[in-house]
Design a protein around this motif. Structure first.
Motif, PDB file in Angstrom:
ATOM      1  N   ARG A 137      35.679  29.552  48.491  1.00  0.00           N
ATOM      2  CA  ARG A 137      36.912  28.672  48.495  1.00  0.00           C
ATOM      3  C   ARG A 137      38.246  29.723  48.204  1.00  0.00           C
ATOM      4  O   ARG A 137      39.291  29.364  48.498  1.00  0.00           O
ATOM      5  CB  ARG A 137      37.065  28.045  47.060  1.00  0.00           C
ATOM      6  CG  ARG A 137      36.714  28.551  45.946  1.00  0.00           C
ATOM      7  CD  ARG A 137      36.367  27.500  44.617  1.00  0.00           C
ATOM      8  NE  ARG A 137      36.669  27.958  43.259  1.00  0.00           N
ATOM      9  CZ  ARG A 137      35.896  28.444  42.735  1.00  0.00           C
ATOM     10  NH1 ARG A 137      34.521  28.824  43.040  1.00  0.00           N
ATOM     11  NH2 ARG A 137      36.054  28.934  41.390  1.00  0.00           N
ATOM     12  N   PRO A 141      37.836  31.257  33.009  1.00  0.00           N
ATOM     13  CA  PRO A 141      38.768  31.855  32.019  1.00  0.00           C
ATOM     14  C   PRO A 141      40.046  31.769  31.771  1.00  0.00           C
ATOM     15  O   PRO A 141      40.892  32.118  31.096  1.00  0.00           O
ATOM     16  CB  PRO A 141      38.428  33.471  31.906  1.00  0.00           C
ATOM     17  CG  PRO A 141      37.381  33.522  32.840  1.00  0.00           C
ATOM     18  CD  PRO A 141      37.300  32.367  33.906  1.00  0.00           C
ATOM     19  N   HIS A 150      24.044  33.793  36.835  1.00  0.00           N
ATOM     20  CA  HIS A 150      24.496  35.280  36.811  1.00  0.00           C
ATOM     21  C   HIS A 150      25.649  35.457  35.756  1.00  0.00           C
ATOM     22  O   HIS A 150      26.501  34.659  35.540  1.00  0.00           O
ATOM     23  CB  HIS A 150      24.851  35.700  38.202  1.00  0.00           C
ATOM     24  CG  HIS A 150      26.396  34.946  38.529  1.00  0.00           C
ATOM     25  ND1 HIS A 150      26.551  34.754  40.013  1.00  0.00           N
ATOM     26  CD2 HIS A 150      27.329  34.876  37.969  1.00  0.00           C
ATOM     27  CE1 HIS A 150      27.812  34.484  40.336  1.00  0.00           C
ATOM     28  NE2 HIS A 150      28.423  34.435  39.090  1.00  0.00           N
ATOM     29  N   GLY A 154      27.737  31.848  36.381  1.00  0.00           N
ATOM     30  CA  GLY A 154      27.309  31.215  37.778  1.00  0.00           C
ATOM     31  C   GLY A 154      26.418  30.052  37.720  1.00  0.00           C
ATOM     32  O   GLY A 154      25.721  30.083  36.720  1.00  0.00           O
ATOM     33  N   GLY A 178      37.250  34.658  37.618  1.00  0.00           N
ATOM     34  CA  GLY A 178      36.766  33.095  37.830  1.00  0.00           C
ATOM     35  C   GLY A 178      37.626  32.190  37.318  1.00  0.00           C
ATOM     36  O   GLY A 178      38.592  32.478  36.429  1.00  0.00           O
ATOM     37  N   SER A 179      37.232  30.992  37.652  1.00  0.00           N
ATOM     38  CA  SER A 179      38.310  29.972  37.204  1.00  0.00           C
ATOM     39  C   SER A 179      38.194  29.676  35.688  1.00  0.00           C
ATOM     40  O   SER A 179      39.103  29.239  35.116  1.00  0.00           O
ATOM     41  CB  SER A 179      37.983  28.712  38.059  1.00  0.00           C
ATOM     42  OG  SER A 179      38.099  28.925  39.387  1.00  0.00           O
TER      43      SER A 179
HETATM   44  P1  PGA Z   1      33.788  30.398  37.925  1.00  0.00           P
HETATM   45  O1  PGA Z   1      32.926  31.474  37.803  1.00  0.00           O
HETATM   46  O2  PGA Z   1      34.437  30.508  36.386  1.00  0.00           O
HETATM   47  O3  PGA Z   1      34.958  30.422  39.027  1.00  0.00           O
HETATM   48  O4  PGA Z   1      33.001  29.431  37.856  1.00  0.00           O
HETATM   49  C1  PGA Z   1      31.886  32.237  36.987  1.00  0.00           C
HETATM   50  C2  PGA Z   1      31.164  33.061  37.546  1.00  0.00           C
HETATM   51  O5  PGA Z   1      30.853  32.926  38.737  1.00  0.00           O
HETATM   52  O6  PGA Z   1      30.648  34.008  36.615  1.00  0.00           O
END
Ligand code: PGA
Length: 244
Positions: free
Chosen positions: A170, A43, A141, A137, A40-41
């Motif tokens: 995306r 971290p 999630h 999420g 994900g973005s």
């Molecule tokens: P994100 O994803 O860091 O890209 O928002 C987090 C996730 O879906 O657990």
């Protein structure tokens, strides 16, 4: 909130530094520790910081073992949108961790049950996860454990929620290319980690942060179960904390 510690930081860059401090501390006290990692973005600033700190001699990943939370079903490890590829590009290729000491669920597994059991067995053989990193999420999630009627236990296959496929499109050319299923550690796997760090940044996560840690514990908000874990640190930026 029970045991959950909330560390409020200014922005994603500061989140990366504070989260890296906890990884540095863990690896210094237990060089062969087992870390649970997330994609994900969110971290990314943390991974950049970890790479810098190993270059600066502050962290040594050469004995560390890592287990990732999840992987898309049907994507090969070298597919640019696979989570194995993401981890190689954003962390593993830039640190001294040994390839054999990194595991990600196999997106191409033919025998799903056997792959999931072997995943759990490997983590257990390593002695369990010492420090688990989580993102969240918009539907709460963790890993790919979507809102359900119960909390799923162990590593298993999941159907992805529409909101999740929309959020992740995306990275793909079109929604049709986003896989409809994935493999993920279960809530039981995550809850067995001795220490958990959740990173949350951005105003779009403010509502789910509030729901997860200041609302009822329910499988409809999977992250809310973390209220029952004895050692969780939530590192959230000002934008994500804006509704608290
Ligand atoms: P994100 O994803 O860091 O890209 O928002 C987090 C996730 O879906 O657990």
């Amino acid at each position: 909130m029970l045991h959950v510690k909330l560390l409020k930081v200014k922005d994603p860059a500061e989140m990366g530094k504070r989260a890296a401090d906890l990884f540095e501390e863990m690896i210094a006290s237990k060089p062969a520790c087992v870390i649970g990692l997330a994609t994900g973005s969110t971290p990314l600033p943390l991974y950049r910081e970890l790479i810098e700190r190993e270059k600066a001699g502050r962290i040594d990943f050469s004995k560390v073992r890592s287990a990732n939370l999840d992987e898309y079903k049907g994507l090969a490890p070298d597919h640019p949108q696979s989570y194995r590829y993401f981890m190689q590009e954003n962390l593993f290729n830039h640190i001294s961790i040994k390839p054999e000491n990194t595991i990600v669920p196999d997106g191409l597994a033919e025998d799903v049950q056997a792959m999931c059991s072997a995943y759990e067995a490997q983590i257990e053989e390593w002695g369990g996860v010492d420090l688990q990193l989580l993102g969240i999420g918009h539907d709460g999630h963790i890993g790919f454990n979507e809102p359900e009627e119960t909390f799923p236990g162990m590593t298993h296959e999941v159907e992805l929620a529409d909101i999740t496929r929309q959020a992740n499109k995306r990275f793909f050319n079109s929604i049709g290319e986003v896989p409809t299923a994935a493999y993920t550690m279960g809530i039981g796997t995550v809850m067995a980690a001795r220490k958990i760090i959740m990173v949350i940044t951005g105003a779009d996560k403010a509502e789910i942060l509030k729901k997860s840690f200041f609302g009822p514990v329910t499988p409809e908000v999977p992250a809310s179960i973390l209220q029952f874990h004895p050692d969780v640190t939530v590192i959230a930026d000002e934008a994500a904390c804006s509704l608290l």
